[in-house]
Design a protein around this motif. Structure first.
Motif, PDB file in Angstrom:
ATOM      1  N   ARG A 153      -8.394  11.831   2.311  1.00 14.43           N
ATOM      2  CA  ARG A 153      -8.040  10.553   2.966  1.00 14.43           C
ATOM      3  C   ARG A 153      -6.600  10.561   3.470  1.00 14.43           C
ATOM      4  O   ARG A 153      -6.051   9.533   3.846  1.00 14.43           O
ATOM      5  N   GLU A 175     -15.271   3.415   6.974  1.00 11.58           N
ATOM      6  CA  GLU A 175     -15.362   1.989   6.678  1.00 11.58           C
ATOM      7  C   GLU A 175     -15.999   1.236   7.846  1.00 11.58           C
ATOM      8  O   GLU A 175     -15.614   1.418   9.006  1.00 11.58           O
ATOM      9  N   LYS A 190     -10.827  11.182  -4.486  1.00 13.16           N
ATOM     10  CA  LYS A 190      -9.946  11.163  -3.313  1.00 13.16           C
ATOM     11  C   LYS A 190      -8.684  11.962  -3.600  1.00 13.16           C
ATOM     12  O   LYS A 190      -8.270  12.087  -4.758  1.00 13.16           O
ATOM     13  N   ASP A 193      -7.897  -3.862   5.218  1.00 16.20           N
ATOM     14  CA  ASP A 193      -8.046  -2.752   6.174  1.00 16.20           C
ATOM     15  C   ASP A 193      -8.795  -3.135   7.459  1.00 16.20           C
ATOM     16  O   ASP A 193      -9.649  -2.383   7.950  1.00 16.20           O
ATOM     17  N   ARG A 244     -21.007   2.129   0.806  1.00 14.02           N
ATOM     18  CA  ARG A 244     -19.791   1.987   0.026  1.00 14.02           C
ATOM     19  C   ARG A 244     -19.279   0.554   0.095  1.00 14.02           C
ATOM     20  O   ARG A 244     -19.484  -0.150   1.099  1.00 14.02           O
ATOM     21  N   CYS A 297     -14.508  -1.834   3.545  1.00 15.97           N
ATOM     22  CA  CYS A 297     -13.418  -1.511   2.621  1.00 15.97           C
ATOM     23  C   CYS A 297     -13.684  -2.278   1.331  1.00 15.97           C
ATOM     24  O   CYS A 297     -13.770  -1.681   0.264  1.00 15.97           O
ATOM     25  N   HIS A 333      -9.046   5.953   6.475  1.00 17.37           N
ATOM     26  CA  HIS A 333      -7.738   5.854   5.826  1.00 17.37           C
ATOM     27  C   HIS A 333      -6.738   6.857   6.379  1.00 17.37           C
ATOM     28  O   HIS A 333      -5.537   6.666   6.259  1.00 17.37           O
ATOM     29  N   GLU A 383     -15.563   2.088  -6.115  1.00 17.44           N
ATOM     30  CA  GLU A 383     -14.355   2.722  -6.663  1.00 17.44           C
ATOM     31  C   GLU A 383     -14.105   2.274  -8.096  1.00 17.44           C
ATOM     32  O   GLU A 383     -14.175   1.080  -8.400  1.00 17.44           O
ATOM     33  N   LYS A 409      -9.927  -3.851  -5.812  1.00 18.31           N
ATOM     34  CA  LYS A 409      -9.075  -3.285  -4.773  1.00 18.31           C
ATOM     35  C   LYS A 409      -7.642  -3.062  -5.258  1.00 18.31           C
ATOM     36  O   LYS A 409      -6.985  -4.007  -5.693  1.00 18.31           O
ATOM     37  N   GLY A 436      -9.998   6.396  -6.455  1.00 10.32           N
ATOM     38  CA  GLY A 436      -9.085   6.137  -5.342  1.00 10.32           C
ATOM     39  C   GLY A 436      -7.825   7.001  -5.396  1.00 10.32           C
ATOM     40  O   GLY A 436      -7.496   7.600  -6.429  1.00 10.32           O
ATOM     41  N   ALA A 437      -7.141   7.035  -4.258  1.00  4.76           N
ATOM     42  CA  ALA A 437      -5.980   7.924  -4.108  1.00  4.76           C
ATOM     43  C   ALA A 437      -4.852   7.595  -5.095  1.00  4.76           C
ATOM     44  O   ALA A 437      -4.197   8.494  -5.629  1.00  4.76           O
ATOM     45  N   ARG A 438      -4.641   6.303  -5.356  1.00  2.00           N
ATOM     46  CA  ARG A 438      -3.563   5.932  -6.287  1.00  2.00           C
ATOM     47  C   ARG A 438      -3.923   6.336  -7.705  1.00  2.00           C
ATOM     48  O   ARG A 438      -3.070   6.666  -8.511  1.00  2.00           O
ATOM     49  N   ASP A 498     -12.319  11.140   5.157  1.00  2.00           N
ATOM     50  CA  ASP A 498     -12.208   9.682   5.282  1.00  2.00           C
ATOM     51  C   ASP A 498     -11.306   9.381   6.487  1.00  2.00           C
ATOM     52  O   ASP A 498     -10.099   9.181   6.353  1.00  2.00           O
ATOM     53  N   TRP A 515     -16.401   6.573  -6.849  1.00  2.00           N
ATOM     54  CA  TRP A 515     -15.276   7.335  -6.298  1.00  2.00           C
ATOM     55  C   TRP A 515     -13.988   6.918  -7.000  1.00  2.00           C
ATOM     56  O   TRP A 515     -13.896   5.804  -7.530  1.00  2.00           O
TER      57      TRP A 515
HETATM   58  C1  PEP Z   1     -10.664   2.559   0.023  1.00  2.00           C
HETATM   59  O1  PEP Z   1     -11.458   3.496   0.126  1.00  2.00           O
HETATM   60  O2  PEP Z   1     -10.852   1.429   0.485  1.00  2.00           O
HETATM   61  C2  PEP Z   1      -9.368   2.841  -0.647  1.00  2.00           C
HETATM   62  C3  PEP Z   1      -8.733   1.941  -1.382  1.00  2.00           C
HETATM   63  O3  PEP Z   1      -8.962   4.061  -0.359  1.00  2.00           O
HETATM   64  P1  PEP Z   1      -7.695   4.956  -0.854  1.00  2.00           P
HETATM   65  O4  PEP Z   1      -7.844   5.091  -2.351  1.00  2.00           O
HETATM   66  O5  PEP Z   1      -7.956   6.230  -0.126  1.00  2.00           O
HETATM   67  O6  PEP Z   1      -6.452   4.264  -0.422  1.00  2.00           O
END
Ligand code: PEP
Ligand code: MN
Length: 356
Positions: free
Chosen positions: A163, A226, A133, A237, A47, A23, A200, A85, A52, A106-108, A197, A104
């Motif tokens: 994810r 991960e 994502k 994680d 990855r 992660c 997640h 990320e 983070k 991230g989802a947020r 993924d 990549w």
């Molecule tokens: C990750 O891949 O560790 C991560 C932060 O993922 P996500 O953006 O999907 O929460």
């Protein structure tokens, strides 16, 4: 949109392409040891999160630039490609400066058009594969919007990562998959590679294998999983990371079913589905006709459209009935709600017309 292949030289165009690594990048030793073990297990793309996104401040927010140097080291010592990320202009600059092979989002970040646009603007003129994502919320258009922002900036090597989506409901998942959303994305953009993924989505080690297999059975192109040399000690994680050796086992046990050999049996079944769908629509149409008649009746007798007591009773009754018929009560309720919404709409419509 016409996408180009996200594959890097030397990576075989064969399902599933695998991306794995921790992660977060925590220490140089953790990164190097995990990477070497993954490489021994056949992984070719490594990855690690360097920055983070955390729900609350004060947690471990990533190592930043020193970790990019460790990733360069991974590249040099193992020959693996590296991906991290990015969420801001600075992340993109630094990642490119330290020769990341892929990025990549991230989802947020995908959920925030300002941030995605900033990344896209920073990437103008750069030829690098970017994996996007899904946004944390189940909004397909927002996901597609992010893809378009990158595409319009000239990024053509695009892939997506499914994810899962946040929810307040109690489920076995950390993020519920809502498979129909990526399936609809694939329907609209058949040449867009989808990577699952399971880490997640599941949020725990025990679910990685099942979710990975489901993704393969849905024809996904790859998996991002991960892994950590010592998952229990991971700084983020921890519950969902597996060791490189466990990853190797999971991958060896995956069953990859390429194209159906005989499509004949399948076409029979598909014909049945077409007929059944047709019957369902006919029935719904009849159902709406009755609703309209009820609407007119209520209008003549000055009754309100919605009679809550009766609707409550119908919901309970139908959910129970569905459970007895090998369907989930939840599913029955969703359908009922959709039918009820349309039925109320039609009652209003017919009443408006009748008043004129
Ligand atoms: C990750 O891949 O560790 C991560 C932060 O993922 P996500 O953006 O999907 O929460
Ligand atoms: Mn993570």
């Amino acid at each position: 949109m016409e996408f180009k292949s996200i594959l890097l030289p030397g990576i075989e165009d064969k399902r599933p392409i695998i991306i794995s690594g921790p992660c977060s990048a925590e220490t140089e030793e953790q990164i190097m040891e995990t990477a070497k073990k993954l490489s021994e297990n056949g992984v070719k793309i490594f990855r690690a999160g360097v920055w983070k996104p955390r729900t609350k401040p004060g947690g471990f927010e990533g190592i930043g630039i020193p970790a990019l140097k460790w990733l360069q080291q991974v590249r040099k010592e193992t020959g693996m490609y590296v991906i991290t990320e990015v969420a801001t202009e600075k992340h993109v600059y630094e990642s490119l400066k330290y020769n990341m092979d892929m990025l990549w989002i991230g989802a947020r970040t995908t959920a925030n058009p300002f941030a995605v646009q900033e990344i896209a603007d920073t990437l103008k003129g750069v030829d690098i594969p970017v994996l996007i994502k899904n946004p944390v919320n189940p909004d397909l258009e927002l996901w597609i919007g992010a893809i378009e922002r990158l595409y319009n900036a000239g990024i053509k090597k695009i892939g997506v990562i499914h994810r899962g989506f946040s929810t307040n409901d109690k489920t076995v998942y950390r993020n519920i998959p809502q498979w129909h959303i990526p399936i609809e994305l694939k329907r609209r953009y058949p040449n867009l590679p989808i990577i699952c993924d399971p880490s997640h989505i599941g949020g725990k080690r025990s679910m990685i294998k099942t979710i990975s297999q489901q993704a393969m059975d849905l024809n996904y192109y790859g998996l991002i999983i991960e892994s950590h040399r010592n998952p229990d000690d991971a700084w983020s994680d921890s519950a969902q990371q597996i060791t490189p050796d466990t990853l190797g086992e999971v991958l060896r046990e995956l069953v990859i079913r390429e194209k159906v050999q005989s499509t004949e049996d399948l076409s029979d079944l598909r014909e049945q589905i077409d007929e059944l769908d047709n019957e369902i629509l006919q029935l719904l149409s009849k159902r709406m006709r009755v609703s309209r008649e009820i609407g007119l009746y209520k209008l003549e007798h000055d009754m309100p459209v919605l009679q809550t007591g009766r609707y409550d009773h119908i919901r309970k009754d139908r959910a129970e009935q569905a459970e007895k018929m090998e369907m989930s009560g939840d599913f029955a309720l969703k359908i009922l709600e959709a039918i009820h919404t349309e039925s109320v709409r039609q009652q209003f419509e017919v009443m408006e017309k009748a008043k004129k």
